[in-house]
Design an enzyme around this catalytic site. Structure first.
Site, PDB file in Angstrom:
ATOM      1  N   ASP A  93       0.827  -1.209   0.000  1.00  0.00           N
ATOM      2  CA  ASP A  93       0.000   0.000   0.000  1.00  0.00           C
ATOM      3  C   ASP A  93       0.858   1.254   0.000  1.00  0.00           C
ATOM      4  O   ASP A  93       0.547   2.229  -0.673  1.00  0.00           O
ATOM      5  CB  ASP A  93      -0.924   0.004   1.226  1.00  0.00           C
ATOM      6  CG  ASP A  93      -2.030  -1.022   1.113  1.00  0.00           C
ATOM      7  OD1 ASP A  93      -2.174  -1.623   0.034  1.00  0.00           O
ATOM      8  OD2 ASP A  93      -2.745  -1.241   2.105  1.00  0.00           O
ATOM      9  N   LEU A 143     -11.074   6.224   0.232  1.00  0.00           N
ATOM     10  CA  LEU A 143     -10.576   7.127   1.261  1.00  0.00           C
ATOM     11  C   LEU A 143      -9.385   7.927   0.761  1.00  0.00           C
ATOM     12  O   LEU A 143      -8.596   7.441  -0.046  1.00  0.00           O
ATOM     13  CB  LEU A 143     -10.142   6.325   2.495  1.00  0.00           C
ATOM     14  CG  LEU A 143     -11.236   5.557   3.237  1.00  0.00           C
ATOM     15  CD1 LEU A 143     -10.605   4.702   4.329  1.00  0.00           C
ATOM     16  CD2 LEU A 143     -12.250   6.507   3.826  1.00  0.00           C
ATOM     17  N   GLU A 175     -10.926   5.182  13.335  1.00  0.00           N
ATOM     18  CA  GLU A 175     -11.186   3.753  13.163  1.00  0.00           C
ATOM     19  C   GLU A 175     -10.067   3.093  12.363  1.00  0.00           C
ATOM     20  O   GLU A 175      -9.547   3.686  11.428  1.00  0.00           O
ATOM     21  CB  GLU A 175     -12.497   3.531  12.390  1.00  0.00           C
ATOM     22  CG  GLU A 175     -13.716   4.194  12.972  1.00  0.00           C
ATOM     23  CD  GLU A 175     -14.909   4.032  12.042  1.00  0.00           C
ATOM     24  OE1 GLU A 175     -15.209   2.887  11.664  1.00  0.00           O
ATOM     25  OE2 GLU A 175     -15.529   5.044  11.687  1.00  0.00           O
ATOM     26  N   LYS A 177      -8.594   0.800   9.450  1.00  0.00           N
ATOM     27  CA  LYS A 177      -9.087   0.448   8.112  1.00  0.00           C
ATOM     28  C   LYS A 177      -8.724  -1.008   7.822  1.00  0.00           C
ATOM     29  O   LYS A 177      -7.559  -1.378   7.848  1.00  0.00           O
ATOM     30  CB  LYS A 177      -8.439   1.367   7.063  1.00  0.00           C
ATOM     31  CG  LYS A 177      -8.663   0.935   5.620  1.00  0.00           C
ATOM     32  CD  LYS A 177     -10.118   1.085   5.219  1.00  0.00           C
ATOM     33  CE  LYS A 177     -10.298   0.842   3.720  1.00  0.00           C
ATOM     34  NZ  LYS A 177     -10.025  -0.568   3.304  1.00  0.00           N
ATOM     35  N   GLU A 235     -16.365  -3.989   4.972  1.00  0.00           N
ATOM     36  CA  GLU A 235     -15.314  -4.758   4.312  1.00  0.00           C
ATOM     37  C   GLU A 235     -15.490  -6.246   4.588  1.00  0.00           C
ATOM     38  O   GLU A 235     -15.702  -6.660   5.726  1.00  0.00           O
ATOM     39  CB  GLU A 235     -13.941  -4.322   4.839  1.00  0.00           C
ATOM     40  CG  GLU A 235     -13.589  -2.872   4.585  1.00  0.00           C
ATOM     41  CD  GLU A 235     -13.172  -2.614   3.152  1.00  0.00           C
ATOM     42  OE1 GLU A 235     -12.425  -3.434   2.581  1.00  0.00           O
ATOM     43  OE2 GLU A 235     -13.595  -1.578   2.593  1.00  0.00           O
TER      44      GLU A 235
END
Length: 333
Positions: A93, A143, A175, A177, A235
């Site tokens: 990522d 996001l 929160e 992810k 998710e």
């Protein structure tokens, strides 16, 4: 035939084409320029070379400003396909984010690079032809990223400017992810009627039957004062322990979750121990929630699994502290 390209990987030489390619291009352009190029070049690359060649010789923008964004876009499209369609990413990522961040910087620096179909605006991937396509009632956007304290500080400033609340303390809900497969669940009068994948953000795949195989997704919300239309977003993922038992058949947990969710037959999906975390909403009619924390508390009471590591924070320092705590716990989650 080579150009010095400043990129996120450092300054390096990248070969544009074979020697004399541009000379060939010039000679054969009016006849059949495609036939003059090595077959290894795809049509998009040929069109790009045509564009920068003409642009350069007509005194347009420097050629260097066209090269890097073009190849960064091709790279991101390739990684998007691996991530969203094949559920088998080849980069981390953070590597992906750095490339995207560099492209956004270049587009903001040079207006002529901005296009409506910029990678900045591409979300997910086109819906699969295997499933019926359904347009989202409200777009499923991705996001935004923050890479450090400065980015988060800018984010908080934008919120305060938007609310015209410059001096007051604003509650922020923090929160974790989950890197799973995004899904939308639409309930009508408490009954699960529609289940969609993210798709390209505007249109998703009808995967209702597959989603119904997940135990953590209620098929019916048996409670009072439920909105007539309630869209729950979350998710789909596979837990670490569960993945250990099936890892021989899949490249990684995301690949297992995505591949199982896109099975044509729900009986096959049911064999995989998929789980679901609810974290947001789309269309809610009538709206009965005032805050994100209230929303999560209520749907948790209705039977949805929500992330237990979420927390209400009030400033940048508390955000940083919570981020560090999650980072320390990450390997064990």
């Amino acid at each position: 035939n080579e150009a010095e390209i400043p990129s996120i990987f450092g300054s390096e030489k990248i070969s544009i084409a074979e020697p004399s390619l541009f000379k060939k291009f010039f000679i054969f352009f009016k006849k059949s320029f495609i036939s003059s190029f090595p077959k290894a070049l795809d049509k998009e690359s040929i069109a790009f070379l045509c564009l920068i060649f003409l642009n350069f010789f007509e005194g347009g923008d420097p050629i260097i400003f066209w090269i890097e964004p073009f190849f960064l876009i091709k790279l991101l499209k390739k990684y998007n396909k691996q991530y969203y369609e094949k559920d088998s990413p080849s980069v981390t990522d953070s590597e992906y984010d750095k490339i995207k961040e560099r492209l956004i910087f270049l587009e903001n620096e040079h207006n002529f690079l901005k296009k409506k179909d910029s990678i900045q605006h591409i979300i997910g991937s086109p819906p699969s032809k295997k499933f019926k396509k359904i347009k989202h009632k409200k777009a499923m956007l991705s996001l935004s990223n923050a890479f450090g304290k400065e980015d988060m500080n800018d984010f908080l400033k934008k919120i305060k400017n938007f609310l015209k609340s410059y001096d007051s303390i604003i509650d922020i809900f923090s929160e974790p992810k989950i890197d799973g497969i995004s899904a939308s669940l639409i309930y009508e009068n408490g009954l699960l009627k529609t289940g969609l994948s993210r798709g390209d953000g505007e249109t998703g795949e009808d995967i209702l039957n597959n989603l119904k195989t997940i135990n953590q997704i209620p098929k019916k919300i048996d409670a009072k004062q439920i909105p007539e239309i309630l869209e729950i977003r979350g998710e789909v993922y596979i837990g670490k322990n569960d993945f250990e038992n099936i890892k021989e058949n899949f490249a990684n947990p995301r690949n297992a979750a995505g591949g199982s969710l896109r099975q044509k037959f729900s009986e096959e999906t049911a064999k995989i121990p998929l789980q679901f975390f609810a974290h947001g909403f789309g269309v809610v009619e009538p709206m009965i929630f005032k805050t994100q924390s209230e929303f999560l508390k209520k749907i948790n009471q209705w039977g949805f699994s929500t992330n237990p590591h979420s927390k209400l924070v009030k400033n940048l320092n508390e955000i940083e502290d919570h981020h560090k705590k999650i980072e320390s716990l990450r390997a064990s989650l």
